[in-house]
Design an enzyme around this catalytic site. Structure first.
Site, PDB file in Angstrom:
ATOM      1  N   PRO A  95       0.811  -1.221   0.000  1.00  0.00           N
ATOM      2  CA  PRO A  95       0.000   0.000   0.000  1.00  0.00           C
ATOM      3  C   PRO A  95       0.844   1.271   0.000  1.00  0.00           C
ATOM      4  O   PRO A  95       0.336   2.350  -0.289  1.00  0.00           O
ATOM      5  CB  PRO A  95      -0.845  -0.125   1.271  1.00  0.00           C
ATOM      6  CG  PRO A  95      -0.247  -1.214   2.070  1.00  0.00           C
ATOM      7  CD  PRO A  95       0.565  -2.071   1.165  1.00  0.00           C
ATOM      8  N   GLU A 122       3.592  -7.050   7.905  1.00  0.00           N
ATOM      9  CA  GLU A 122       3.898  -5.621   7.740  1.00  0.00           C
ATOM     10  C   GLU A 122       4.774  -5.352   6.518  1.00  0.00           C
ATOM     11  O   GLU A 122       5.138  -4.212   6.263  1.00  0.00           O
ATOM     12  CB  GLU A 122       4.565  -5.075   9.000  1.00  0.00           C
ATOM     13  CG  GLU A 122       3.679  -5.144  10.247  1.00  0.00           C
ATOM     14  CD  GLU A 122       2.359  -4.389  10.065  1.00  0.00           C
ATOM     15  OE1 GLU A 122       2.402  -3.207   9.702  1.00  0.00           O
ATOM     16  OE2 GLU A 122       1.305  -5.016  10.284  1.00  0.00           O
ATOM     17  N   ARG A 164      -4.366  -8.652 -20.255  1.00  0.00           N
ATOM     18  CA  ARG A 164      -5.329  -8.366 -21.324  1.00  0.00           C
ATOM     19  C   ARG A 164      -4.767  -7.407 -22.374  1.00  0.00           C
ATOM     20  O   ARG A 164      -5.359  -7.258 -23.436  1.00  0.00           O
ATOM     21  CB  ARG A 164      -6.653  -7.842 -20.748  1.00  0.00           C
ATOM     22  CG  ARG A 164      -6.557  -6.496 -20.101  1.00  0.00           C
ATOM     23  CD  ARG A 164      -7.859  -6.099 -19.419  1.00  0.00           C
ATOM     24  NE  ARG A 164      -8.888  -5.635 -20.340  1.00  0.00           N
ATOM     25  CZ  ARG A 164      -8.914  -4.434 -20.914  1.00  0.00           C
ATOM     26  NH1 ARG A 164      -7.934  -3.559 -20.677  1.00  0.00           N
ATOM     27  NH2 ARG A 164      -9.890  -4.081 -21.728  1.00  0.00           N
ATOM     28  N   ASP A 179     -10.838   1.663 -23.877  1.00  0.00           N
ATOM     29  CA  ASP A 179     -10.851   1.633 -22.417  1.00  0.00           C
ATOM     30  C   ASP A 179     -10.851   3.030 -21.814  1.00  0.00           C
ATOM     31  O   ASP A 179     -10.135   3.910 -22.279  1.00  0.00           O
ATOM     32  CB  ASP A 179      -9.578   0.955 -21.867  1.00  0.00           C
ATOM     33  CG  ASP A 179      -9.565  -0.543 -22.069  1.00  0.00           C
ATOM     34  OD1 ASP A 179     -10.632  -1.114 -22.321  1.00  0.00           O
ATOM     35  OD2 ASP A 179      -8.474  -1.128 -21.962  1.00  0.00           O
TER      36      ASP A 179
END
Ligand code: 6GU
Length: 268
Positions: A95, A122, A164, A179
């Site tokens: 993150p 962590e 993709r 897209d």
């Protein structure tokens, strides 16, 4: 493209056997190899983590185990027919990484070899990224502003977005260029709503313009809907629209929505 994925939960990657990515693997477009990190742990308990230096909650993944795992995968490149000395680009999901965007997906889809190192707890001892960062390109990457329990699901997301884009993976070659977020697609606009048969379903009608066969009107309607949806769902994207890309009709619509585009301090 070769993809190596290292994780303490290889079972997470079962979805890569199905759908577009599964077919790409069957065809040989994608060579996916999932590895159990614990295979490189040597103690009886197959320990992969330890307490953090400096204290604090949670556990940190040990560098020695990761070092052996990554070294073994690098060495396997020497025997897989890839160029001598070939190194993968290493992606570490976390993150705290740089954002995963369509642009990064495009960039990664052009690489011959990617290595995903999934952390749990962590995270991975930072020396692992420092060490390999001197030997190959290493990127810590986040898929969004929320916290997952581990990098596995983030890797599934990234592999699907990258896979993709590989030549021949999507049936319809056009679908990639349309897209939302594709470079050169309607910049800063998300796509509007779509409909199929039947023309009436539970008293709800398909917008008549889509049945009109009038391509110009359909295109205009789609752009209006894309603008409306972008303003509603992604005001930060809408605010960043280059005013030079807006025609008279766009400006009128945005005016009706009381939405102002462009630099905030340019009032009137
Ligand atoms: Cl890549 N990993 C984890 N554990 N949480 C995340 C993430 C990655 N991206 C957003 N949240």
């Amino acid at each position: 493209m070769r993809l190596d994925i290292v994780s303490i939960f290889p079972e997470y990657f079962a979805p890569l056997d199905v759908s577009l990515i599964g077919k790409a693997r069957d065809r040989g477009t994608l060579d996916v190899r999932v590895h159990q990190l614990r295979d490189w742990a040597h103690d009886v308990h197959k320990t992969v983590d330890d307490t953090p230096y400096g204290g604090g909650p949670g556990m940190v993944m040990k560098p020695e185990v990761w070092g052996e795992a990554v070294d073994a995968i690098l060495a396997s490149g020497a025997s897989d027919g890839s160029e001598p000395g070939a190194r993968p680009r290493m992606i570490v999901p976390t993150p705290s990484g740089r954002p995963f965007t369509q642009e990064l997906a495009q960039e990664l889809s052009a690489e011959p070899w990617l290595l995903f190192a999934c952390g749990r707890y962590e995270g991975i001892d930072s020396r692992v990224m420092a060490h390999y960062g001197e030997r190959m390109r290493v990127d810590e990457v986040s898929i969004g502003d929320y916290v997952l329990a581990g990098g596995e699901v983030a890797v599934l997301v990234m592999v699907e977005a990258i896979g993709r884009l590989l030549p021949g993976v999507l049936g319809n070659a056009h679908s990639v260029v349309d897209d939302s977020f594709a470079p050169g697609a309607m910049q800063n606009l998300v796509e509007g709503p779509v409909y199929t048969k039947p023309p009436v379903w539970r008293d709800l009608e398909v917008p008549s313009v889509l049945l009109s066969g009038h391509h110009g009107k359909v295109a205009r309607w789609r752009r209006d809907e894309a603008l409306r949806r972008t303003v509603r769902n992604r005001p930060e994207l809408a605010a960043a629209i280059d005013p030079a890309t807006l025609d008279k009709h766009d400006r009128k619509l945005l005016d009706e929505l009381s939405f102002r585009v462009g630099p905030e301090d340019m009032a009137n």
